[in-house]
Design a protein around this motif. Structure first.
Motif, PDB file in Angstrom:
ATOM      1  N   GLU A 177      12.714 -45.138  12.735  1.00 26.28           N
ATOM      2  CA  GLU A 177      12.209 -43.965  13.448  1.00 26.28           C
ATOM      3  C   GLU A 177      13.278 -42.888  13.526  1.00 26.28           C
ATOM      4  O   GLU A 177      12.999 -41.692  13.364  1.00 26.28           O
ATOM      5  N   PHE A 178      14.516 -43.304  13.782  1.00 26.05           N
ATOM      6  CA  PHE A 178      15.620 -42.337  13.803  1.00 26.05           C
ATOM      7  C   PHE A 178      15.809 -41.693  12.432  1.00 26.05           C
ATOM      8  O   PHE A 178      15.978 -40.475  12.311  1.00 26.05           O
ATOM      9  N   ALA A 179      15.775 -42.531  11.389  1.00 22.01           N
ATOM     10  CA  ALA A 179      16.011 -42.033  10.035  1.00 22.01           C
ATOM     11  C   ALA A 179      14.974 -41.007   9.612  1.00 22.01           C
ATOM     12  O   ALA A 179      15.292 -40.017   8.937  1.00 22.01           O
ATOM     13  N   THR A 180      13.726 -41.222  10.017  1.00 23.03           N
ATOM     14  CA  THR A 180      12.632 -40.355   9.565  1.00 23.03           C
ATOM     15  C   THR A 180      12.322 -39.234  10.552  1.00 23.03           C
ATOM     16  O   THR A 180      12.410 -38.057  10.220  1.00 23.03           O
ATOM     17  N   LYS A 181      11.972 -39.600  11.762  1.00 19.70           N
ATOM     18  CA  LYS A 181      11.531 -38.612  12.752  1.00 19.70           C
ATOM     19  C   LYS A 181      12.665 -37.692  13.192  1.00 19.70           C
ATOM     20  O   LYS A 181      12.476 -36.480  13.360  1.00 19.70           O
ATOM     21  N   VAL A 182      13.848 -38.254  13.349  1.00 18.12           N
ATOM     22  CA  VAL A 182      14.982 -37.474  13.839  1.00 18.12           C
ATOM     23  C   VAL A 182      15.786 -36.848  12.704  1.00 18.12           C
ATOM     24  O   VAL A 182      16.125 -35.667  12.748  1.00 18.12           O
ATOM     25  N   SER A 183      16.049 -37.650  11.671  1.00 14.64           N
ATOM     26  CA  SER A 183      16.957 -37.189  10.618  1.00 14.64           C
ATOM     27  C   SER A 183      16.268 -36.724   9.340  1.00 14.64           C
ATOM     28  O   SER A 183      16.936 -36.296   8.403  1.00 14.64           O
ATOM     29  N   GLY A 184      14.939 -36.833   9.265  1.00 22.68           N
ATOM     30  CA  GLY A 184      14.211 -36.188   8.180  1.00 22.68           C
ATOM     31  C   GLY A 184      14.032 -36.953   6.892  1.00 22.68           C
ATOM     32  O   GLY A 184      13.570 -36.375   5.900  1.00 22.68           O
ATOM     33  N   ALA A 185      14.388 -38.229   6.856  1.00 23.13           N
ATOM     34  CA  ALA A 185      14.175 -39.011   5.630  1.00 23.13           C
ATOM     35  C   ALA A 185      12.685 -39.076   5.302  1.00 23.13           C
ATOM     36  O   ALA A 185      11.844 -39.133   6.191  1.00 23.13           O
ATOM     37  N   LYS A 186      12.361 -39.080   4.015  1.00 21.51           N
ATOM     38  CA  LYS A 186      10.966 -38.968   3.587  1.00 21.51           C
ATOM     39  C   LYS A 186      10.344 -40.278   3.111  1.00 21.51           C
ATOM     40  O   LYS A 186       9.148 -40.330   2.860  1.00 21.51           O
ATOM     41  N   LEU A 187      11.162 -41.326   2.975  1.00 23.05           N
ATOM     42  CA  LEU A 187      10.639 -42.572   2.415  1.00 23.05           C
ATOM     43  C   LEU A 187      11.228 -43.763   3.155  1.00 23.05           C
ATOM     44  O   LEU A 187      12.435 -43.798   3.432  1.00 23.05           O
ATOM     45  N   VAL A 188      10.369 -44.732   3.469  1.00 16.59           N
ATOM     46  CA  VAL A 188      10.799 -46.024   3.999  1.00 16.59           C
ATOM     47  C   VAL A 188      10.536 -47.054   2.906  1.00 16.59           C
ATOM     48  O   VAL A 188       9.401 -47.194   2.445  1.00 16.59           O
ATOM     49  N   LEU A 189      11.573 -47.751   2.485  1.00 18.44           N
ATOM     50  CA  LEU A 189      11.427 -48.739   1.413  1.00 18.44           C
ATOM     51  C   LEU A 189      11.884 -50.098   1.914  1.00 18.44           C
ATOM     52  O   LEU A 189      13.028 -50.263   2.348  1.00 18.44           O
ATOM     53  N   VAL A 190      10.978 -51.064   1.866  1.00 16.63           N
ATOM     54  CA  VAL A 190      11.317 -52.456   2.184  1.00 16.63           C
ATOM     55  C   VAL A 190      11.601 -53.163   0.864  1.00 16.63           C
ATOM     56  O   VAL A 190      10.721 -53.261   0.007  1.00 16.63           O
ATOM     57  N   MET A 191      12.832 -53.647   0.689  1.00 16.05           N
ATOM     58  CA  MET A 191      13.219 -54.228  -0.596  1.00 16.05           C
ATOM     59  C   MET A 191      13.698 -55.667  -0.424  1.00 16.05           C
ATOM     60  O   MET A 191      14.742 -55.932   0.180  1.00 16.05           O
ATOM     61  N   GLY A 192      12.905 -56.597  -0.961  1.00 14.61           N
ATOM     62  CA  GLY A 192      13.337 -57.976  -1.042  1.00 14.61           C
ATOM     63  C   GLY A 192      14.055 -58.225  -2.354  1.00 14.61           C
ATOM     64  O   GLY A 192      14.250 -57.310  -3.152  1.00 14.61           O
ATOM     65  N   HIS A 193      14.442 -59.468  -2.584  1.00 18.18           N
ATOM     66  CA  HIS A 193      15.112 -59.769  -3.859  1.00 18.18           C
ATOM     67  C   HIS A 193      14.891 -61.224  -4.245  1.00 18.18           C
ATOM     68  O   HIS A 193      14.634 -62.089  -3.399  1.00 18.18           O
ATOM     69  N   GLU A 194      14.999 -61.467  -5.545  1.00 16.45           N
ATOM     70  CA  GLU A 194      14.878 -62.821  -6.062  1.00 16.45           C
ATOM     71  C   GLU A 194      16.074 -63.662  -5.600  1.00 16.45           C
ATOM     72  O   GLU A 194      17.136 -63.135  -5.275  1.00 16.45           O
ATOM     73  N   ASN A 195      15.902 -64.975  -5.602  1.00 17.44           N
ATOM     74  CA  ASN A 195      16.978 -65.902  -5.238  1.00 17.44           C
ATOM     75  C   ASN A 195      17.520 -65.635  -3.839  1.00 17.44           C
ATOM     76  O   ASN A 195      18.730 -65.751  -3.589  1.00 17.44           O
ATOM     77  N   CYS A 196      16.638 -65.256  -2.918  1.00 17.01           N
ATOM     78  CA  CYS A 196      17.048 -64.924  -1.557  1.00 17.01           C
ATOM     79  C   CYS A 196      17.288 -66.199  -0.749  1.00 17.01           C
ATOM     80  O   CYS A 196      16.381 -67.014  -0.580  1.00 17.01           O
ATOM     81  N   GLY A 197      18.497 -66.354  -0.235  1.00 11.35           N
ATOM     82  CA  GLY A 197      18.833 -67.544   0.530  1.00 11.35           C
ATOM     83  C   GLY A 197      18.000 -67.695   1.787  1.00 11.35           C
ATOM     84  O   GLY A 197      17.641 -68.814   2.184  1.00 11.35           O
ATOM     85  N   ALA A 198      17.688 -66.570   2.442  1.00  9.95           N
ATOM     86  CA  ALA A 198      16.882 -66.628   3.661  1.00  9.95           C
ATOM     87  C   ALA A 198      15.463 -67.089   3.348  1.00  9.95           C
ATOM     88  O   ALA A 198      14.865 -67.863   4.114  1.00  9.95           O
ATOM     89  N   ILE A 199      14.925 -66.628   2.229  1.00 13.16           N
ATOM     90  CA  ILE A 199      13.590 -67.075   1.804  1.00 13.16           C
ATOM     91  C   ILE A 199      13.614 -68.563   1.485  1.00 13.16           C
ATOM     92  O   ILE A 199      12.730 -69.323   1.898  1.00 13.16           O
ATOM     93  N   HIS A 200      14.633 -68.995   0.754  1.00 13.68           N
ATOM     94  CA  HIS A 200      14.763 -70.416   0.436  1.00 13.68           C
ATOM     95  C   HIS A 200      14.826 -71.253   1.716  1.00 13.68           C
ATOM     96  O   HIS A 200      14.177 -72.305   1.822  1.00 13.68           O
ATOM     97  N   ALA A 201      15.619 -70.779   2.681  1.00 10.75           N
ATOM     98  CA  ALA A 201      15.794 -71.534   3.920  1.00 10.75           C
ATOM     99  C   ALA A 201      14.489 -71.607   4.717  1.00 10.75           C
ATOM    100  O   ALA A 201      14.159 -72.650   5.294  1.00 10.75           O
ATOM    101  N   ALA A 202      13.735 -70.496   4.737  1.00 10.39           N
ATOM    102  CA  ALA A 202      12.455 -70.496   5.448  1.00 10.39           C
ATOM    103  C   ALA A 202      11.463 -71.446   4.787  1.00 10.39           C
ATOM    104  O   ALA A 202      10.710 -72.153   5.469  1.00 10.39           O
ATOM    105  N   ILE A 203      11.464 -71.468   3.461  1.00 10.82           N
ATOM    106  CA  ILE A 203      10.561 -72.360   2.728  1.00 10.82           C
ATOM    107  C   ILE A 203      10.895 -73.824   3.013  1.00 10.82           C
ATOM    108  O   ILE A 203      10.002 -74.651   3.236  1.00 10.82           O
ATOM    109  N   ASP A 204      12.182 -74.137   3.027  1.00  8.84           N
ATOM    110  CA  ASP A 204      12.612 -75.529   3.174  1.00  8.84           C
ATOM    111  C   ASP A 204      12.756 -75.970   4.630  1.00  8.84           C
ATOM    112  O   ASP A 204      13.122 -77.126   4.895  1.00  8.84           O
ATOM    113  N   GLY A 205      12.473 -75.054   5.577  1.00  8.86           N
ATOM    114  CA  GLY A 205      12.521 -75.421   6.984  1.00  8.86           C
ATOM    115  C   GLY A 205      13.909 -75.716   7.509  1.00  8.86           C
ATOM    116  O   GLY A 205      14.102 -76.645   8.311  1.00  8.86           O
ATOM    117  N   VAL A 206      14.894 -74.947   7.088  1.00  9.47           N
ATOM    118  CA  VAL A 206      16.271 -75.150   7.536  1.00  9.47           C
ATOM    119  C   VAL A 206      16.376 -74.901   9.041  1.00  9.47           C
ATOM    120  O   VAL A 206      15.780 -73.964   9.571  1.00  9.47           O
TER     121      VAL A 206
END
Length: 245
Positions: A133-162
């Motif tokens: 909200e700060f980046a867009t509404k206050v500072s004027g950024a025009k795009l919000v991008l959610v970027m995941g990635h392959e081989n993500c350790g957090a995804i692996h851990a969530a899948i395996d129930g760490v």
């Protein structure tokens, strides 16, 4: 044997660099500086003139340069001075904390170009939403991008129930993406790359929806066309950012 070979290759690279530098100083090699892309710090007027679509195209183009190792020439000392009093970034990118995903480099952006929010598994929470909200509404950024990635350790851990300390609580933000991933065949573990990829994408889609559901400010800006909210996945093998529909 391998260590000796690596030492030889490194020494050869250093020698080649010294030779090239000497040739440049002597004028025997000419560099076409007009072919080097130089990007200045964005002004308030330039930021205001951008559309969300413009920014998305610029991120795509920057990633293409990153993949080609054709990066923009930047005077960082100048950019530090120019952005000391104000900033007019184009976008905010939510990324994982993974050290192999250098967000500014991936999009060939420099100081003052983009906001970057990072948390393992690139999920949103009230703090991340407030930052967006700060980046867009206050500072004027025009795009919000959610970027995941392959081989993500957090995804692996969530899948395996760490389960480990605060990681256990953190993974609760990712587990819904695991549960909604039902298209892939084979075992539902981190060893199944197709399943992992499906979870990575679903985690991005889910957090895009959470942004719109949990932030009235961002949802209103999105509905008015003032910003766009997009998703992407970074391919660790190639450096390519795959933008999702």
């Amino acid at each position: 044997m391998r260590n000796n070979l690596n030492t030889f290759v490194f020494a050869l690279a250093i020698l080649s660099t010294f030779t090239l530098t000497a040739q440049m100083e002597q004028g025997t090699i000419e560099i076409d500086r007009s072919a080097i892309l130089i990007e200045d710090v964005l002004t308030a007027e330039e930021q205001a003139a951008l559309t969300p679509g413009d920014v998305l195209l610029q991120l795509r183009a920057g990633n293409e340069r990153f993949v080609r190792s054709d990066l923009t020439a930047r005077d960082h000392s100048f950019q530090i001075r120019e952005t000391a009093d104000a900033q007019y970034p184009k976008a905010i990118v939510l990324s994982c904390v993974d050290s192999r995903v250098p967000v500014e480099d991936v999009f060939d952006k420099g100081i003052g170009d983009i906001f970057v929010a990072r948390v393992a598994g690139n999920f949103v929470n009230p703090d991340i939403l407030g930052s967006m909200e700060f980046a867009t509404k206050v500072s004027g950024a025009k795009l919000v991008l959610v970027m995941g990635h392959e081989n993500c350790g957090a995804i692996h851990a969530a899948i395996d129930g760490v389960e480990l300390g605060n990681i256990t609580t953190m993974l609760e933000n990712i587990k819904p993406a695991v549960e909604m991933s039902t298209k892939s065949t084979g075992e539902r573990t981190s060893k199944n790359r197709l399943f992992v990829h499906e979870v990575v994408e679903n985690n991005v889609y889910r957090n895009i929806n959470r942004i719109k559901e949990d932030s009235n400010i961002l949802k209103e800006m999105f509905d008015k066309g003032e910003i766009d909210i997009k998703g992407a996945v970074y391919d660790m093998d190639t450096g390519v950012v795959i933008f999702l529909d």
